[in-house]
Design a protein around this motif. Structure first.
Motif, PDB file in Angstrom:
ATOM      1  N   ALA A 184       0.828  -1.210   0.000  1.00  0.00           N
ATOM      2  CA  ALA A 184       0.000   0.000   0.000  1.00  0.00           C
ATOM      3  C   ALA A 184       0.861   1.259   0.000  1.00  0.00           C
ATOM      4  CB  ALA A 184      -0.922  -0.002   1.216  1.00  0.00           C
ATOM      5  N   THR A 185       1.950   1.229   0.755  1.00  0.00           N
ATOM      6  CA  THR A 185       2.838   2.394   0.788  1.00  0.00           C
ATOM      7  C   THR A 185       3.538   2.585  -0.546  1.00  0.00           C
ATOM      8  OG1 THR A 185       3.184   1.997   3.158  1.00  0.00           O
ATOM      9  CG2 THR A 185       4.703   3.500   2.064  1.00  0.00           C
ATOM     10  N   ALA A 186       3.949   1.499  -1.201  1.00  0.00           N
ATOM     11  CA  ALA A 186       4.578   1.600  -2.524  1.00  0.00           C
ATOM     12  C   ALA A 186       3.615   2.220  -3.532  1.00  0.00           C
ATOM     13  CB  ALA A 186       5.029   0.224  -2.982  1.00  0.00           C
ATOM     14  N   ALA A 187       2.346   1.807  -3.479  1.00  0.00           N
ATOM     15  CA  ALA A 187       1.359   2.377  -4.398  1.00  0.00           C
ATOM     16  C   ALA A 187       1.173   3.869  -4.138  1.00  0.00           C
ATOM     17  CB  ALA A 187       0.033   1.643  -4.234  1.00  0.00           C
ATOM     18  N   GLN A 188       1.181   4.251  -2.875  1.00  0.00           N
ATOM     19  CA  GLN A 188       1.039   5.669  -2.543  1.00  0.00           C
ATOM     20  C   GLN A 188       2.226   6.476  -3.060  1.00  0.00           C
ATOM     21  OE1 GLN A 188       1.550   6.730   1.626  1.00  0.00           O
ATOM     22  NE2 GLN A 188      -0.165   8.191   1.473  1.00  0.00           N
ATOM     23  N   LEU A 189       3.440   5.965  -2.880  1.00  0.00           N
ATOM     24  CA  LEU A 189       4.639   6.674  -3.335  1.00  0.00           C
ATOM     25  C   LEU A 189       4.676   6.797  -4.854  1.00  0.00           C
ATOM     26  CD1 LEU A 189       7.200   5.046  -0.889  1.00  0.00           C
ATOM     27  CD2 LEU A 189       6.496   7.445  -0.894  1.00  0.00           C
ATOM     28  N   ARG A 235       0.110  36.666 -13.736  1.00  0.00           N
ATOM     29  CA  ARG A 235       0.283  36.097 -12.389  1.00  0.00           C
ATOM     30  C   ARG A 235       1.708  36.336 -11.920  1.00  0.00           C
ATOM     31  NH1 ARG A 235      -0.340  30.023 -14.767  1.00  0.00           N
ATOM     32  NH2 ARG A 235       1.809  29.767 -15.576  1.00  0.00           N
ATOM     33  N   GLU A 236       1.819  36.404 -10.615  1.00  0.00           N
ATOM     34  CA  GLU A 236       3.119  36.571  -9.982  1.00  0.00           C
ATOM     35  C   GLU A 236       3.156  35.689  -8.738  1.00  0.00           C
ATOM     36  OE1 GLU A 236       3.567  40.669  -9.082  1.00  0.00           O
ATOM     37  OE2 GLU A 236       3.790  41.312 -11.178  1.00  0.00           O
ATOM     38  N   VAL A 237       4.293  34.987  -8.534  1.00  0.00           N
ATOM     39  CA  VAL A 237       4.445  34.140  -7.351  1.00  0.00           C
ATOM     40  C   VAL A 237       4.476  35.020  -6.109  1.00  0.00           C
ATOM     41  CG1 VAL A 237       5.948  32.506  -6.151  1.00  0.00           C
ATOM     42  CG2 VAL A 237       5.668  32.370  -8.634  1.00  0.00           C
ATOM     43  N   GLY A 238       3.730  34.595  -5.082  1.00  0.00           N
ATOM     44  CA  GLY A 238       3.692  35.359  -3.841  1.00  0.00           C
ATOM     45  C   GLY A 238       4.897  35.090  -2.964  1.00  0.00           C
ATOM     46  N   ASP A 239       4.706  35.258  -1.651  1.00  0.00           N
ATOM     47  CA  ASP A 239       5.792  35.070  -0.680  1.00  0.00           C
ATOM     48  C   ASP A 239       6.216  33.607  -0.669  1.00  0.00           C
ATOM     49  OD1 ASP A 239       7.566  35.229   1.382  1.00  0.00           O
ATOM     50  OD2 ASP A 239       6.069  35.485   2.965  1.00  0.00           O
ATOM     51  N   THR A 240       7.497  33.337  -0.862  1.00  0.00           N
ATOM     52  CA  THR A 240       8.016  31.961  -0.912  1.00  0.00           C
ATOM     53  C   THR A 240       8.859  31.607   0.302  1.00  0.00           C
ATOM     54  OG1 THR A 240      10.005  32.675  -2.126  1.00  0.00           O
ATOM     55  CG2 THR A 240       8.073  32.065  -3.432  1.00  0.00           C
ATOM     56  N   SER A 241       8.807  32.430   1.370  1.00  0.00           N
ATOM     57  CA  SER A 241       9.706  32.201   2.508  1.00  0.00           C
ATOM     58  C   SER A 241       9.460  30.862   3.191  1.00  0.00           C
ATOM     59  CB  SER A 241       9.567  33.344   3.525  1.00  0.00           C
ATOM     60  OG  SER A 241       8.210  33.446   3.969  1.00  0.00           O
ATOM     61  N   GLY A 242       8.219  30.400   3.260  1.00  0.00           N
ATOM     62  CA  GLY A 242       7.947  29.121   3.929  1.00  0.00           C
ATOM     63  C   GLY A 242       7.489  28.039   2.992  1.00  0.00           C
ATOM     64  N   LEU A 243       7.682  28.250   1.700  1.00  0.00           N
ATOM     65  CA  LEU A 243       7.135  27.332   0.711  1.00  0.00           C
ATOM     66  C   LEU A 243       7.774  25.947   0.778  1.00  0.00           C
ATOM     67  CD1 LEU A 243       4.882  28.256  -1.127  1.00  0.00           C
ATOM     68  CD2 LEU A 243       6.503  28.322  -3.023  1.00  0.00           C
ATOM     69  N   ALA A 244       9.079  25.880   0.910  1.00  0.00           N
ATOM     70  CA  ALA A 244       9.777  24.590   0.946  1.00  0.00           C
ATOM     71  C   ALA A 244       9.352  23.777   2.167  1.00  0.00           C
ATOM     72  CB  ALA A 244      11.287  24.806   0.955  1.00  0.00           C
ATOM     73  N   SER A 245       9.202  24.430   3.323  1.00  0.00           N
ATOM     74  CA  SER A 245       8.775  23.733   4.542  1.00  0.00           C
ATOM     75  C   SER A 245       7.359  23.199   4.387  1.00  0.00           C
ATOM     76  CB  SER A 245       8.862  24.680   5.740  1.00  0.00           C
ATOM     77  OG  SER A 245       8.362  24.073   6.905  1.00  0.00           O
ATOM     78  N   ASP A 246       6.480  24.010   3.792  1.00  0.00           N
ATOM     79  CA  ASP A 246       5.096  23.587   3.610  1.00  0.00           C
ATOM     80  C   ASP A 246       5.007  22.385   2.661  1.00  0.00           C
ATOM     81  OD1 ASP A 246       4.380  25.649   5.271  1.00  0.00           O
ATOM     82  OD2 ASP A 246       3.759  26.997   3.657  1.00  0.00           O
ATOM     83  N   PHE A 247       5.787  22.424   1.584  1.00  0.00           N
ATOM     84  CA  PHE A 247       5.740  21.317   0.632  1.00  0.00           C
ATOM     85  C   PHE A 247       6.299  20.041   1.258  1.00  0.00           C
ATOM     86  CE2 PHE A 247       6.737  20.058  -4.068  1.00  0.00           C
ATOM     87  CZ  PHE A 247       5.684  19.161  -4.026  1.00  0.00           C
ATOM     88  N   ALA A 248       7.360  20.169   2.048  1.00  0.00           N
ATOM     89  CA  ALA A 248       7.935  18.997   2.718  1.00  0.00           C
ATOM     90  C   ALA A 248       6.916  18.359   3.660  1.00  0.00           C
ATOM     91  CB  ALA A 248       9.188  19.393   3.487  1.00  0.00           C
ATOM     92  N   ALA A 249       6.171  19.188   4.417  1.00  0.00           N
ATOM     93  CA  ALA A 249       5.149  18.660   5.332  1.00  0.00           C
ATOM     94  C   ALA A 249       4.044  17.975   4.557  1.00  0.00           C
ATOM     95  CB  ALA A 249       4.588  19.786   6.196  1.00  0.00           C
ATOM     96  N   GLN A 250       3.669  18.520   3.406  1.00  0.00           N
ATOM     97  CA  GLN A 250       2.612  17.923   2.601  1.00  0.00           C
ATOM     98  C   GLN A 250       3.063  16.595   2.003  1.00  0.00           C
ATOM     99  OE1 GLN A 250       0.323  20.547  -0.036  1.00  0.00           O
ATOM    100  NE2 GLN A 250       0.530  18.993  -1.648  1.00  0.00           N
ATOM    101  N   LEU A 251       4.321  16.520   1.566  1.00  0.00           N
ATOM    102  CA  LEU A 251       4.836  15.260   1.018  1.00  0.00           C
ATOM    103  C   LEU A 251       4.825  14.154   2.078  1.00  0.00           C
ATOM    104  CD1 LEU A 251       7.838  16.607  -1.099  1.00  0.00           C
ATOM    105  CD2 LEU A 251       5.741  15.549  -1.987  1.00  0.00           C
ATOM    106  N   ALA A 252       5.036  14.510   3.342  1.00  0.00           N
ATOM    107  CA  ALA A 252       5.026  13.510   4.418  1.00  0.00           C
ATOM    108  C   ALA A 252       3.663  12.864   4.578  1.00  0.00           C
ATOM    109  CB  ALA A 252       5.463  14.153   5.731  1.00  0.00           C
ATOM    110  N   THR A 253       2.617  13.543   4.103  1.00  0.00           N
ATOM    111  CA  THR A 253       1.266  12.971   4.175  1.00  0.00           C
ATOM    112  C   THR A 253       0.917  12.145   2.944  1.00  0.00           C
ATOM    113  OG1 THR A 253       0.185  14.877   3.143  1.00  0.00           O
ATOM    114  CG2 THR A 253       0.556  14.981   5.513  1.00  0.00           C
ATOM    115  N   GLY A 254       1.842  12.121   1.943  1.00  0.00           N
ATOM    116  CA  GLY A 254       1.587  11.355   0.733  1.00  0.00           C
ATOM    117  C   GLY A 254       0.968  12.153  -0.388  1.00  0.00           C
TER     118      GLY A 254
END
Length: 676
Positions: free
Chosen positions: A422-427, A514-533
């Protein structure tokens, strides 16, 4: 010791008088005595007998040294003036008497009002005080226990106390007794008891029968008059309290004889019953025999559990103490074991019965650019279900120990094959969709190898799962390049209107930037989201709205100058030469609006009707913009060599390129003004 039955009683005051006085006092003090707290009656206290309270006063026997009439006529004295509880009865003799040594008023102060019952007998003549009448040797008793009675003679105010002492107590407590025994002279057979001291014996006289045969009366130790007690009242109150307590208890206690899975819970509250159930279950011990080498594990170690409070509440609800029909009932209980806790406890108690399992694994396969798993291999150990059955049986039987020959069973790996798959399928799903999105658009895709390099997949046996983490620093490198990949300018739009501002056509749709907004915490947010799959990351952008221009367009056809001028928002932007209709087929004048378009067509009746008279046929006329019935702007390059003079059948002839511009520039509803 002197025989009390034979000693002369001449000259003594009538006890009947004393009883009558005592009755008067007692009648007045009944209410106060009823409210007093019951106290233990001293065994040496004496009161007039109950029988004497209702008897008429009797004349004493006539003695040689005193007339009988003297004592018979002695009136009872009024009550002692103590306000609430003094019950002394006084009888005054006719003669005078010297006060006894122990009659000193200072030596015998009045006791507390509520409990004084001293009995005093004052003879007519003089008498020597008894040895034990010393006021210092007999202090007044405590106020609540004083019950002495007093009898006063009729004579002078001097008083003599006749004291009777008992030597049964080592304290030699003194009791003043003056009791009349209303019996015939035959009562002389009564002898002094061993309890009377020598002094008391001499102080008590005996009576002999008179010569005239009249009844003789003798002074003797009187039976203590029972104190007015309220034993029945107190017993009734205590019984009432007990009944109330029993009723209240029955409302909160479980019925006697009730048991829950073998645990007696009768006479207990639901809370205490729940505690008893939990305690019994926790203490129940399983002994692993045979290969288990008599290892022991308790229910608490096995993680055994029941909903004890619910069971206790149900037992009380179904079997309350107040309902005798519900007494002596039993209830079963389903025991559950925590598989992980039970396996750990059993492994620790009997490690020789266990072999380790092999957990499933996960890895990224670069060749296939995907995650693959390897299956788990089960170990061996003790069957937890068998242990649960044993502890269930013991619990219900009320036993705290049970023996069990261990049953072997597979012990699954902490991380199963199913979990790894199941984890392999999620990844792999994350690899397929990873990227920075703007809405539904994956603006910046993340390739599979890059995402796999960001991720770390770690086994978590405690939770029977895998833990996914992402490298925030690696993600930051992509985040830094987002503005160049995501930002874009807005594309302005335009709409064609008439002179009144009504929109006739959208000239250019207009595209938002369009213009990208504030990116100061973007990498941290994406890392936390990836941890959820989840690898679909929405990029924060700011929208740049386009500018939409309003173009009010009109055309003016001047027949006199043979020109067509195009106006936009009131300004002339272009002017073209034309050829209008001949005098026989003139171009109509007035205000018109564009109503239709034809890319190319044949013009003239002769093209459609070969028999048409005075007609023509012009093939493939291009860029036709209709604004009046059968009148339009169109190209004439194929059949005109010059323009600027009337020469058409009514249409406005133009060079082909100019006609195409009018065809594209106008819209249905564009205003056309034709004038000379």
């Amino acid at each position: 010791m002197t025989n009390l039955a034979t000693e002369s009683q001449a000259g003594k005051a009538s006890v009947g008088d004393a009883v009558q006085a005592e009755q008067a006092v007692e009648d007045e003090q009944t209410a106060a005595a009823d409210t007093a707290a019951p106290e233990a009656v001293d065994e040496t206290d004496a009161e007039p007998p109950a029988d004497a309270e209702t008897a008429e006063p009797a004349a004493p026997a006539v003695a040689d040294d005193s007339p009988a009439a003297d004592s018979a006529d002695a009136p009872a004295q009024p009550d002692d003036p103590e306000p609430e509880a003094e019950h002394d009865a006084k009888v005054e003799p006719e003669g005078e008497a010297e006060p006894a040594d122990d009659a000193d008023p200072e030596a015998h102060p009045d006791p507390e009002p509520e409990a004084e019952h001293d009995a005093k007998v004052e003879p007519e003549g003089e008498a020597e005080p008894a040895d034990d009448a010393d006021p210092e040797a007999h202090p007044d008793p405590e106020p609540e226990a004083e019950h002495d009675a007093k009898v006063e003679p009729e004579g002078e105010d001097t008083q003599v106390e006749a004291s009777v002492t008992t030597d049964t107590d080592t304290d030699a407590e003194t009791v003043a007794v003056a009791t009349a025994v209303l019996t015939p002279a035959a009562a002389t057979a009564l002898a002094p008891t061993a309890d009377l001291s020598a002094e008391t014996a001499t102080a008590v006289g005996t009576a002999t029968a008179p010569a005239d045969g009249s009844p003789a009366f003798a002074w003797a130790p009187a039976e203590p008059q029972p104190k007015k007690k309220h034993t029945a009242l107190w017993i009734s109150a205590a019984a009432g309290v007990a009944v109330v307590g029993l009723v209240v208890s029955s409302l909160v206690l479980i019925a006697p004889g009730t048991a829950v899975a073998g645990v007696p819970v009768g006479w207990l509250t639901p809370g205490a019953a729940a505690a008893a159930i939990e305690q019994r279950l926790g203490e129940t011990t399983v002994v692993l025999t045979g290969a288990g080498e008599d290892a022991e594990v308790t229910g608490a170690e096995l993680g055994a559990a029941v909903d004890a409070q619910a069971l206790a509440d149900a037992a009380f609800a179904q079997h309350p103490m107040w309902n005798p029909t519900a007494w002596f009932a039993t209830t079963d209980a389903e025991i559950e074991l925590d598989p992980a806790a039970a396996t750990e406890a059993l492994r620790e108690a009997a490690p020789q019965l266990y072999t380790d399992a092999t957990e499933a694994t996960l890895a990224y396969d670069a060749a296939t650019a995907s995650y693959v798993s390897t299956p788990a291999v089960a170990g061996t150990g003790i069957d937890v279900a068998a242990v649960q059955g044993a502890i269930q049986a013991a619990f219900e039987a009320g036993e705290t120990r049970v023996q069990l020959d261990p049953v072997s069973a597979d012990v699954p790996a902490a991380i199963s094959t199913e979990t790894a798959d199941a984890t392999a399928a999620q990844l792999n799903g994350m690899l397929d969709t990873a990227g920075f999105y703007v809405g539904e658009e994956r603006t910046v895709p993340i390739d599979r190898a890059t995402l796999a390099a960001w991720l770390t997949v770690t086994p978590d046996p405690e939770n029977a799962a895998y833990e996914i983490t992402a490298d925030e620093a690696a993600i930051q490198a992509v985040v830094d390049g987002l503005p160049a990949a995501v930002d874009r300018p807005a594309e302005n739009g335009a709409v064609i209107t008439n002179s009144a501002g009504k929109v006739l056509r959208e000239e250019a749709p207009g595209i938002s930037g369009r213009e990208v907004g504030d990116t100061s915490g973007l990498a941290s947010d994406f890392a936390a989201q990836l941890a959820t799959g989840d690898a679909v990351f929405q990029t924060p952008v700011t929208e740049v709205a386009p500018v939409v221009a309003t173009l009010a367009r009109t055309i003016e056809v001047d027949l006199s100058s043979q020109t067509a001028t195009l106006f936009e928002n009131g300004s002339a932007i272009r002017s073209y030469p034309i050829s209008s209709g001949l005098s026989g087929t003139p171009t109509p004048t007035g205000h018109f609006t564009v109503n239709a378009y034809t890319r190319v067509q044949d013009m003239g009746a002769l093209c459609y009707n070969p028999a048409a008279v005075n007609s023509y046929c012009t093939k493939d006329v291009p860029w036709i913009t209709w604004f009046a019935p059968d009148i339009a702007f169109h190209g004439a390059s194929a059949f005109r060599s010059r323009l600027g003079v009337p020469q058409s059948h009514g249409c406005v002839n133009m060079w082909n390129d100019d006609a195409k511009f009018v065809y594209d520039w106008t819209a249905r509803g564009t205003e056309v003004w034709v004038h000379a």
